[in-house]
Write an enzyme that holds these catalytic residues in place. Structure first.
Site, PDB file in Angstrom:
ATOM      1  N   GLY A  95       0.791  -1.220   0.000  1.00 26.59           N
ATOM      2  CA  GLY A  95       0.000   0.000   0.000  1.00 26.59           C
ATOM      3  C   GLY A  95       0.824   1.270   0.000  1.00 26.59           C
ATOM      4  O   GLY A  95       0.285   2.368  -0.088  1.00 26.59           O
TER       5      GLY A  95
ATOM      6  N   GLU B  81       0.151 -12.451  -6.798  1.00 27.14           N
ATOM      7  CA  GLU B  81      -1.079 -11.785  -6.409  1.00 27.14           C
ATOM      8  C   GLU B  81      -1.913 -11.419  -7.637  1.00 27.14           C
ATOM      9  O   GLU B  81      -1.390 -10.941  -8.643  1.00 27.14           O
ATOM     10  CB  GLU B  81      -0.759 -10.527  -5.594  1.00 27.14           C
ATOM     11  CG  GLU B  81       0.120 -10.839  -4.382  1.00 27.14           C
ATOM     12  CD  GLU B  81       0.040  -9.779  -3.308  1.00 27.14           C
ATOM     13  OE1 GLU B  81      -0.685  -8.786  -3.498  1.00 27.14           O
ATOM     14  OE2 GLU B  81       0.698  -9.959  -2.265  1.00 27.14           O
TER      15      GLU B  81
ATOM     16  N   ARG C 284       9.170 -13.304  -1.350  1.00 29.12           N
ATOM     17  CA  ARG C 284       9.498 -13.509   0.065  1.00 29.12           C
ATOM     18  C   ARG C 284       8.367 -14.265   0.737  1.00 29.12           C
ATOM     19  O   ARG C 284       7.349 -14.556   0.115  1.00 29.12           O
ATOM     20  CB  ARG C 284       9.676 -12.152   0.758  1.00 29.12           C
ATOM     21  CG  ARG C 284       8.460 -11.236   0.565  1.00 29.12           C
ATOM     22  CD  ARG C 284       8.528 -10.012   1.434  1.00 29.12           C
ATOM     23  NE  ARG C 284       7.555  -8.995   1.068  1.00 29.12           N
ATOM     24  CZ  ARG C 284       6.276  -9.002   1.396  1.00 29.12           C
ATOM     25  NH1 ARG C 284       5.799 -10.010   2.102  1.00 29.12           N
ATOM     26  NH2 ARG C 284       5.464  -8.027   1.025  1.00 29.12           N
TER      27      ARG C 284
END
Length: 661
Positions: free
Chosen positions: A163, A273, A290
């Site tokens: 974000g 994602e 990660r």
């Protein structure tokens, strides 16, 4: 073989890695900044090395490598954040002779830049969100591309996530300001000001696939996580499996994620994602190279230890399972506990951890990095802990999470625990029907619970009473009527960090011990009588008998404050002095104060300038995020007290505005 690991991180993830290492018989070395000298991750590791002053010590690659040499470790685990997705650090670890527990540097570099990653996976047939990710980073080019795509749009940092460096643009005239803010935040967070534009997909779900690769070309996925419950593009609740996926769509998304990982010959843990639209179309967002914050929900439904897998793969072992052997069992949901104020625009909060009690129970797991006695500082990310619940089905997992959040106790500052409780009790969440806009649509006007104020005041008054040196008939001073009621005044602050100068009201409490009856009291609160029996126990636990019912409280005094955990919420009651104290003159009506400690990024106005209500005045950086201070009403800038680069303490007066005609 790895015998010892240096954990180049802090907080809950460092503690989490220690647990797996202990299970594997691996020695652990923690590192810490001066601000973290007494932190829990320092205490649970086998040894620890100081990195120097906060806040940037965890980014000091030279200090980390020196600590690794000093302690003779075999490997370095970066956790997440800080240097976890830094290809240069991974390369430096290898060059210094240490195993980097993560993917190879080339994969980190390729996937770490969103512009390059989108182009790369598109060549592998992975669908991507329409947008602009070119090398021309001029405002003019972004403007022209935005005009072609139309709004709404998303401005995103090309080199990061979480974000940070991200702004939503609903109208084209907002683009210029969004570019400036996103560049500044991206540069501060990731060291790169590169941006990209994406078409904003409306009402999507954020669904990510956990992938794992080894050094022999093997790549599999371990199912998905739904991360749609988020605010400001920061995840708050995650679960696995996703309530919206059919078995066919799950298989398709999993295969696509594996294809994206194979495009960079990926090894170790990673996450691909996607945005999933209401029609079942999905688009690549990014790949995080990660371990993810939300990895526990995958561990709960697969029964696997992903940190142990990371360590095994890092030394060249093949993946322990093939794709067909991966199975999901039950349902898991995770809630992130943040030191932030949801009722005040999610501003980060600092303060003492007066009491932390993690929940427990069947199917409940807590990954935390805090302990009673800690101090939450301004230097680091505000996430404190993750509370995870698992059950044989989603309904059971939700029910267990609801109870876990109800029984968790954190006293000393404002946090988002009541907000998390509100989320999981929403009917649409219970039904699994939500998108990334869920919080904005359903909890935009969420009011923090007030708690049981009368009960809390009774508890605070009795805690004050028993704290006196010569109770029950003396306050530590001579009294001419030892049997008379003791008068106390409290200021009740439902949210004392929202506006420290705003007291919601002074309440008078009279405590009168019942003669010849131990621990029995007649208590009056603003003319309302209560007959109370008190049984203080060891530590903060109290049991009060009142109106034929026992009430269990946790009461922690801190200076003049009494933090009281009631069954319906937390109340902070501040005891007023019995004799007048000299107090500082309060700020003038037009003052604007820092909501938290931080540093000034930019001052957007000049003395003498006229401003309208809502105009941006100044920007602060705190806890790795940017915060805008805006004019509460129309007025004129009378004085500016800080300049860019200045450090400011909490509640510092930043500017003064003159209001009126």
């Amino acid at each position: 073989m790895i015998r010892s690991i240096l954990i180049a991180n802090r907080g809950e993830i460092a503690c989490r890695i220690v647990r797996s290492c202990q299970r594997l018989g691996i020695r652990t070395v923690a590192v810490y900044s001066e601000a973290d000298a007494g932190a829990r991750h320092v205490q649970v590791a086998d040894t620890a090395v100081s990195l120097g002053p906060a806040p940037n010590s965890y980014l000091n690659q030279t200090a980390l490598l020196n600590a690794a040499r000093q302690t003779g470790v075999d490997a370095i685990h970066p956790g997440y954040g800080f240097l976890a997705e830094n290809a240069d650090f991974a390369r430096a670890c290898a060059e210094a002779g240490f195993i980097f527990i993560g993917p190879h540097p080339e994969a980190i570099a390729l996937m770490g830049n969103k512009r390059a990653a989108k182009a790369l996976v598109a060549q592998a047939g992975v669908p991507v969100v329409p947008g602009y990710s070119g090398a021309d980073q001029s405002d003019g080019r972004f403007q022209s591309e935005a005009e072609k795509m139309g709004t709404p749009l998303l401005v995103k940092a090309a080199a990061g996530g979480g974000g940070k460096g991200m702004r939503t643009v609903w109208a084209l005239d907002e683009l210029s300001e969004a570019l400036v803010a996103a560049r500044r935040e991206a540069l501060a967070a990731f060291g790169s000001a590169e941006l990209l534009l994406e078409k904003l997909v409306l009402q999507p779900r954020h669904v990510e696939i956990q992938v794992f690769g080894d050094q022999h070309g093997g790549v599999i996925h371990l199912g998905e996580r739904d991360c749609s419950i988020q605010r400001r593009h920061q995840k708050v609740i995650e679960e696995s499996p996703c309530p919206a996926l059919t078995p066919e769509l799950r298989a398709k998304m999993g295969a696509t994620a594996v294809a994206a990982a194979r495009a960079v010959q990926y090894d170790n843990a990673g996450t691909v994602e996607f945005l999933l639209d209401p029609d079942g179309n999905f688009y690549f967002l990014e790949m995080n190279t990660r371990l993810q914050v939300e990895h526990p929900v995958t561990e709960m439904v697969t029964g696997l230890d992903l940190v142990a897998w990371q360590i095994a793969v890092a030394v060249g072992e093949p993946l322990p399972l093939v794709q067909d052997a991966v199975s999901l069992s039950g349902h898991a949901i995770e809630a992130r506990l943040y030191a932030e104020n949801p009722a005040n625009n999610f501003l980060p909060v600092t303060g003492p951890v007066l009491l932390w009690r993690a929940p427990a129970g069947e199917g409940v797991r807590v990954d935390d990095g805090i302990q009673t006695g800690d101090e939450v500082s301004v230097h680091y990310d505000p996430m404190l802990a993750k509370i995870i619940a698992h059950g044989p089905d989603r309904q059971t997992a939700v029910q267990r999470l609801v109870r876990a959040l109800e029984t968790a106790v954190l006293l000393g500052f404002t946090h988002n625990l009541p907000y998390l409780q509100a989320i999981v009790q929403q009917p649409d969440f219970a039904a699994g029907q939500y998108s990334t806009h869920f919080l904005a649509e359903q909890l935009a006007d969420w009011p923090p619970p007030a708690g049981d104020v009368p009960l809390a005041l009774i508890g605070a008054a009795l805690a004050q009473f028993y704290r006196w040196p010569q109770h029950p008939y003396s306050s530590g001073h001579w009294r001419n009527n030892p049997n008379g009621p003791i008068r106390s005044q409290f200021a009740v602050r439902p949210d004392r960090f929202h506006d420290p100068d705003n007291l919601s009201g002074l309440v008078t409490v009279l405590v009168e011990p019942v003669r010849f009856q131990v621990n029995q009291f007649n208590i009056t609160i603003e003319d309302e009588p209560f007959a109370v029996s008190a049984a203080p126990q060891v530590g903060p636990a109290w049991t009060l008998g009142m109106n034929g019912r026992s009430h269990h409280l946790l009461i922690v005094p801190h200076g003049d404050d009494f933090w009281v955990q009631t069954e319906s919420g937390v109340v902070c009651a501040t005891a007023l002095p019995r004799l007048p104290r000299k107090t500082a003159v309060s700020a003038t009506t037009g003052s604007l104060r820092a909501p938290m400690p931080g540093s000034v990024l930019v001052v957007l106005v000049q003395a003498g300038q006229t401003v309208a209500e809502g105009d941006p005045l100044l920007k602060l950086e705190a806890m790795k995020m940017e915060h805008t201070i805006r004019a509460p009403a129309a007025g004129r800038v009378a004085e500016i007290f800080y300049a860019p680069g200045d450090a400011v303490p909490a509640d510092a007066q930043l500017l003064r505005l003159d209001f009126g005609n």
